[in-house]
Design a protein around this motif. Structure first.
Motif, PDB file in Angstrom:
ATOM      1  N   ASN A  13      -3.375 -11.626  -0.926  1.00 47.59           N
ATOM      2  CA  ASN A  13      -3.831 -12.087  -2.240  1.00 47.59           C
ATOM      3  C   ASN A  13      -2.969 -11.502  -3.354  1.00 47.59           C
ATOM      4  OD1 ASN A  13      -5.841 -13.938  -1.705  1.00 47.59           O
ATOM      5  ND2 ASN A  13      -7.517 -12.464  -1.821  1.00 47.59           N
ATOM      6  N   GLY A  14      -2.524 -10.271  -3.170  1.00 45.49           N
ATOM      7  CA  GLY A  14      -1.595  -9.690  -4.131  1.00 45.49           C
ATOM      8  C   GLY A  14      -0.288 -10.455  -4.172  1.00 45.49           C
ATOM      9  N   ASP A  24      -6.506 -14.441   1.305  1.00 44.68           N
ATOM     10  CA  ASP A  24      -6.732 -13.357   2.254  1.00 44.68           C
ATOM     11  C   ASP A  24      -7.608 -13.796   3.419  1.00 44.68           C
ATOM     12  OD1 ASP A  24      -6.581 -10.658   3.160  1.00 44.68           O
ATOM     13  OD2 ASP A  24      -8.608 -10.359   2.412  1.00 44.68           O
ATOM     14  N   ASP A  66      -0.498  -7.278   1.344  1.00 45.43           N
ATOM     15  CA  ASP A  66      -1.699  -7.699   0.616  1.00 45.43           C
ATOM     16  C   ASP A  66      -1.477  -9.170   0.241  1.00 45.43           C
ATOM     17  OD1 ASP A  66      -3.718  -8.272  -1.166  1.00 45.43           O
ATOM     18  OD2 ASP A  66      -3.205  -6.703  -2.601  1.00 45.43           O
ATOM     19  N   GLY A 100       0.797  -1.224   0.000  1.00 44.06           N
ATOM     20  CA  GLY A 100       0.000   0.000   0.000  1.00 44.06           C
ATOM     21  C   GLY A 100       0.822   1.263   0.000  1.00 44.06           C
TER      22      GLY A 100
END
Length: 574
Positions: A408-409, A561, A406, A390
């Motif tokens: 899932n990222g 996530d 993140d 982020g």
């Protein structure tokens, strides 16, 4: 691939046959007859695993999954041998800083020859322990401030004991161990167990082993203090009190504080038991923990790669700083000898000046390489901060903590790229490849292994099943350990320290996903789910995920996530 297959096969056949041989009607004597057969395999297999370092170091490259299992066996054997982890860490760093490495020297670091030590501690609560030498062979004791103490390290321990207000006595014990810290652990355990006799004989007296110990080997004395980890800001598991977790939180905390491994394992089981789990429901716990371990392992992979790359940079910066200081020292010495007429001083000046010239010559390219490495790592860190963190903290460009990751990222970065993969993910993939290559070793191998698993859903399903099997077997063993400790009063068992460590790990994992589940429900103002109901739901989710993995052409739908979060679908992204 590493040999020893015949020995391993024989052991596996024996172990696989035991469940059918040991039934409810089998007598204890008949069951005990199998113990020597199992024991006969341990020594040869352990000896063979010690030879693997040569094959792993000098032999051809192995497939990543085979390499991971080999590392696991080596690590397990080192742990079973009782090697102190901090000492091993220091020894490996010292070995890594030297120019020459070979399989024999690495093996010697992992399994050094045993040495004889005398370990001395302060026992608080009494001035004297009568008949200690009869209860603990070779033990000696000396009063504090004795004019001629017979225990080792008396001066160091007396200084430590100055802050003790009550009675105390110095005790030392001969121990055989691979290193001083391991000797301290073994001696403390033996002395602590010997105090059981005195605690029973003097039931109103509080006897304890002090935090400081002194080891003596030949004429070398070393001081050791019990260490504990700390943190600048401590955060609670949740900001409220989940009703179903309060007993488990207390048991887990006490289990982590106990020195006695079997007692720690029993308290860890108590934490699991307090969640409403019966001994017949261990498979549910194994499945739930296996599911959560996907998230844990992948976040751990991020930490391994980024941490290893940053450590690689710090190591280069440290070597440059050390070499810069060494050059400055040479230059100062050369200046001090300048202008002297004595032949010895002139010769010394010539020699020092030449060494300084050579050091300056080497330092220039080294400094350029470090500056280039700093720029490269900083640019890679900027990509990860932008794509996965982020934006991160502009004031700390190399702060890559996983706290804001993140997930899932991060999963997208590890999955194979597709035509619809966005540019940010492609940039992060290239960055992680570069950092993994820079870090090398375990970090690069782990990245290769996880990329392979995530590229083939069936491989990931196999890994998930393997994790479940390992956890289930561990829970069964933990239950047997708990029964031995509680019902039979047996507080020493094979691999008991390793079992306690693993037991606390399972409880930590349970509290992590249960705490997160309850925290989300609390923020949503939803009624708190029963802990066992959560475990059941996650076990069902594991079965569903396994079914999807065995049918799907790719792992891209995996939702990391909220894989163990409430009301989530771990296979379909939101």
């Amino acid at each position: 691939m590493l040999g020893g297959g015949q020995q391993a096969t024989q052991a596996h056949v024996l172990l696989a046959s035991l469940p059918s041989l040991l039934t409810g009607t089998t007598s204890k004597a008949a069951a005990a007859a199998y113990a020597p057969q199992v024991h006969a395999h341990i020594g040869p297999i352990a000896a063979h695993i010690r030879t693997w370092v040569t094959s792993l170091w000098d032999g051809p490259a192995l497939p990543p999954d085979v390499l991971a299992r080999a590392r696991g066996e080596v690590a397990a054997l080192i742990t079973l041998d009782g090697r102190d982890p901090r000492s091993l860490h220091v020894d490996l760093i010292r070995k890594g800083s030297r120019a020459v490495h070979d399989a024999a020297s690495i093996t010697a670091v992992l399994w050094p020859p045993l040495r004889s030590y005398h370990v001395a501690v302060v026992v608080e609560g009494a001035h004297q322990l009568e008949h200690l030498d009869q209860l603990l062979s070779g033990a000696r004791q000396s009063p504090l401030h004795a004019p001629r103490p017979i225990t080792v390290g008396a001066k160091k321990l007396t200084a430590y004991a100055a802050a003790i207000t009550g009675p105390a006595v110095m005790v030392d014990l001969p121990v055989t161990a691979a290193d001083p810290a391991t000797a301290v652990v073994r001696a403390r355990r033996q002395i602590s167990e010997a105090l059981d006799q005195y605690a029973a004989g003097q039931r109103l007296v509080d006897l304890s082993v002090g935090r400081r110990a002194v080891t003596a080997a030949d004429t070398r004395l070393e001081q050791h203090d019990l260490t504990s980890t700390s943190i600048s800001i401590a955060r609670p598991l949740t900001t409220h009190w989940p009703v179903s977790l309060r007993p488990a939180l207390r048991s887990a905390h006490l289990a982590a504080r106990l020195d006695a491994p079997m007692a720690s394992s029993a308290l860890a089981w108590s934490a699991i038991d307090s969640l409403g789990v019966e001994s017949t429901q261990l498979e549910l716990v194994a499945k739930a923990c296996a599911l959560h371990s996907i998230r844990q392992q992948l976040i751990g992979l991020y930490q391994t790669i980024t941490g290893s790359a940053l450590n690689h940079l710090r190591s280069a910066q440290m070597r440059l700083a050390n070499d810069t200081r060494a050059l400055a020292k040479l230059e100062r010495a050369a200046r001090r000898t300048q202008g002297h007429n004595q032949p010895a001083a002139r010769a010394a000046h010539t020699q020092l000046s030449e060494r300084a010239r050579q050091a300056r010559q080497q330092l220039g390219p080294q400094e350029q390489a470090v500056r280039s490495l700093e720029q490269t790592v900083t640019s890679h860190a900027a990509v990860l901060r932008r794509v996965l963190l982020g934006g991160g903290d502009d004031d700390q460009p190399l702060q890559l903590s996983s706290r804001l990751l993140d997930v899932n990222g991060w999963l997208d970065v590890l999955l194979p790229s597709r035509s619809q993969t966005v540019r940010d993910v492609l940039d992060a993939q290239a960055t992680i490849d570069a950092l993994g290559q820079q870090a090398g070793g375990y970090a690069q191998d782990a990245l290769t292994l996880w990329r392979a698993r995530l590229a083939d859903p069936k491989l990931l399903a196999d890994w998930l099943q393997d994790q479940q099997d390992v956890l289930h077997a561990l829970l069964e063993w933990l239950y047997a350990t708990r029964n031995s400790a509680i019902h039979r009063g047996q507080f020493t068992a094979p691999a008991d320290a390793m079992t306690a460590h693993a037991a606390r790990g399972i409880v930590d994992m349970l509290l992590e996903f249960l705490g997160n589940w309850h925290k989300i429900q609390y923020t949503q103002d939803v009624a708190e789910s029963d802990a066992l109901d959560v475990i059941r739901e996650l076990a069902d989710r594991t079965d569903t995920l396994t079914h999807h993995l065995n049918q799907a052409p790719s792992c891209h739908p995996l939702n990391l996530d909220s894989v163990t979060g409430p009301g989530a679908d771990c296979w379909h992204r939101p």
